[in-house]
Design an enzyme around this catalytic site. Structure first.
Site, short mmCIF file in Angstrom:
data_model
loop_
_atom_site.label_atom_id
_atom_site.label_comp_id
_atom_site.label_asym_id
_atom_site.label_seq_id
_atom_site.Cartn_x
_atom_site.Cartn_y
_atom_site.Cartn_z
N VAL A 1 0.83 -1.11 -0.01
CA VAL A 1 -0.14 0.13 -0.27
C VAL A 1 0.46 0.76 -0.29
CG1 VAL A 1 -0.68 -0.25 2.27
CG2 VAL A 1 -1.89 1.36 1.19
N CYS A 2 0.13 2.00 -0.45
CA CYS A 2 0.82 3.86 -0.66
C CYS A 2 -0.40 4.78 -0.62
CB CYS A 2 1.42 4.07 -1.86
SG CYS A 2 1.10 3.92 -3.18
N ARG A 3 0.07 5.62 -1.18
CA ARG A 3 -0.58 6.64 -0.43
C ARG A 3 -2.59 6.64 -1.73
NH1 ARG A 3 -2.41 11.96 -2.55
NH2 ARG A 3 0.01 11.90 -4.02
#
Length: 108
Positions: A58-60
């Site tokens: 996951v990232c932004r």
């Protein structure tokens, strides 16, 4: 190549959530139980990523995490998926976000 992906609402409670955002993003807010490993450190720390459990990266918003998923797949991992929409969709779908101090977090 279509990368394997999962929606925020479909992530199982026991998934290994690998957060590849930067330190300031992590401190502002992350999923409870997530593991922080900034994207640029992934190549040097591959041995820390499990190969025996589903890993949700996951990232932004999903861009950096998709690059990490691609990298991991190219390095022999078969158990990695991208979190569609990243932490923004995680928060928008009502999943919990906590800050570094355990207080309610926010996605920046």
């Amino acid at each position: 190549m279509q990368l394997p992906a999962i929606s925020a609402t479909a992530v199982p409670a026991d998934a290994y959530l690998l957060d590849v955002r930067e330190d300031d993003e992590w401190a502002a807010g992350h999923a409870p139980g997530a593991v922080h490993l900034p994207m640029m450190q992934v190549p040097a720390r591959l041995e820390e990523i499990p190969r025996d459990a589903e890993v949700v990266v996951v990232c932004r918003v999903g861009g950096r995490s998709s690059q990490v998923v691609s990298y991991l797949l190219n390095n022999g991992f078969t158990n990695v998926v991208n979190l569609d929409g990243g932490m923004q969709d995680w928060a928008a779908s009502g999943r919990e976000v906590v800050a570094g101090d355990g207080q309610p977090g926010r996605v920046i």
